[in-house]
Design a protein around this motif. Structure first.
Motif: not given
Length: 306
Positions: A23, A34, A38-39, A55
């Motif tokens: 990510i 980052q 991720s969102r 993950r």
């Protein structure tokens, strides 16, 4: 509440994360933080109501759903880019990203020169040049075209035959001095062989002209899957070897390797280029394929397909 992100943006972020396996790396490439990347991944998973990646502390791995989505996402993004390019008013410059997978030896010698000349001519193209002799899963790798020596084992791709590679049976001067220069294939049958997988086994058909043939069955002293190692072993006298003419042209000229059976050749290998089918190819891909077709014709020991 923040505005929902565009679906193409979410797919682009997902594909970039899948390509990089990280990510953080994907975020850097996209110019995001980052947490933002991720969102976006989390939002895409929410919209599709499925987990796309697992993950852990070491890496990201695609789930089965993620693998399925990756192929579809690449196709959608490619289609959107092609549509934009096709209808953008006044579009003249060849630009954008281009990822090519090429065979290692040919790709780090002659083909990279073709690629570098292409990028010099079209500086707005960001080129990724990946070398790999193994078969790839096209959609997962995410390349625009795949140059491969030998057959392309993927019926979903458009495969174009570019050229054929001439191959000779060669040996080092010390090996010839020890065993003598054979006058016929039958006399060469007892010489040790360095074999290149997957192209050579213990049976090597040799051809002379259109009518004469002989199957050589020499003892295999060494096997390798790397053509550079093959040449080094042949130079050191480990055994005779079937080599592409283009790859040993300098050694033949210098005399460190000799054509063991002049006039006889191993079966040629085809060079293919493969790409995804589609009604509209990106302009940069079409231009690169044209440059590849022209450039490969100038390589000694390689015959262009008419």
């Amino acid at each position: 509440m923040s505005k929902p992100l565009d679906r193409m943006t979410l797919l682009e972020t997902f594909v970039r994360i899948a390509d990089t396996g990280s990510i953080s790396a994907a975020a850097r490439g996209l110019g995001l933080s980052q947490p933002s990347a991720s969102r976006q991944l989390a939002e895409l998973e929410t919209r599709l109501q499925t987990q796309l990646m697992r993950r852990n502390t070491h890496a990201l791995a695609l789930t089965d759903a993620g693998v399925d989505l990756l192929a579809d996402a690449r196709q959608l993004l490619d289609s959107w880019e092609a549509l934009t390019e096709k209808h953008l008013a006044g579009q003249q410059q060849i630009q954008g990203t281009l990822k090519v997978v090429a065979p290692i030896a040919l790709g780090q010698h002659h083909l990279v020169r073709i690629a570098a000349a292409f990028q010099t001519e079209h500086p707005a193209v960001a080129l990724t040049w990946e070398l790999n002799d193994q078969s790839i899963r096209f959609a997962q790798v995410g390349c625009d075209c795949w140059i491969k020596v030998g057959p392309v084992p993927d019926e979903t791709l458009v495969v174009r035959r570019l050229a054929t590679v001439e191959r000779l049976l060669v040996a080092s001067q010390p090996l010839v001095a020890e065993h003598g220069l054979p006058g016929t294939p039958k006399q060469a049958a007892s010489l040790p062989l360095v074999a290149l997988g997957p192209f050579e086994g213990q049976r090597i058909p040799l051809l002379k002209g259109a009518k004469r043939s002989f199957t050589l069955q020499p003892p295999v002293r060494m096997r390798t899957n790397n053509i550079v190692a093959l040449k080094e072993a042949a130079l050191m006298g480990v055994g005779i070897a079937v080599m592409p003419k283009w790859f040993v042209a300098q050694e033949l000229e210098e005399g460190s390797l000799v054509d063991l059976l002049p006039g006889w050749q191993a079966p040629s290998l085809d060079i293919h280029v493969a790409y995804l089918p589609g009604r509209h190819q990106p302009l940069r891909l079409r231009a690169f394929l044209d440059a590849l077709q022209t450039g490969i014709a100038a390589i000694a020991g390689i015959k262009q397909v008419q």
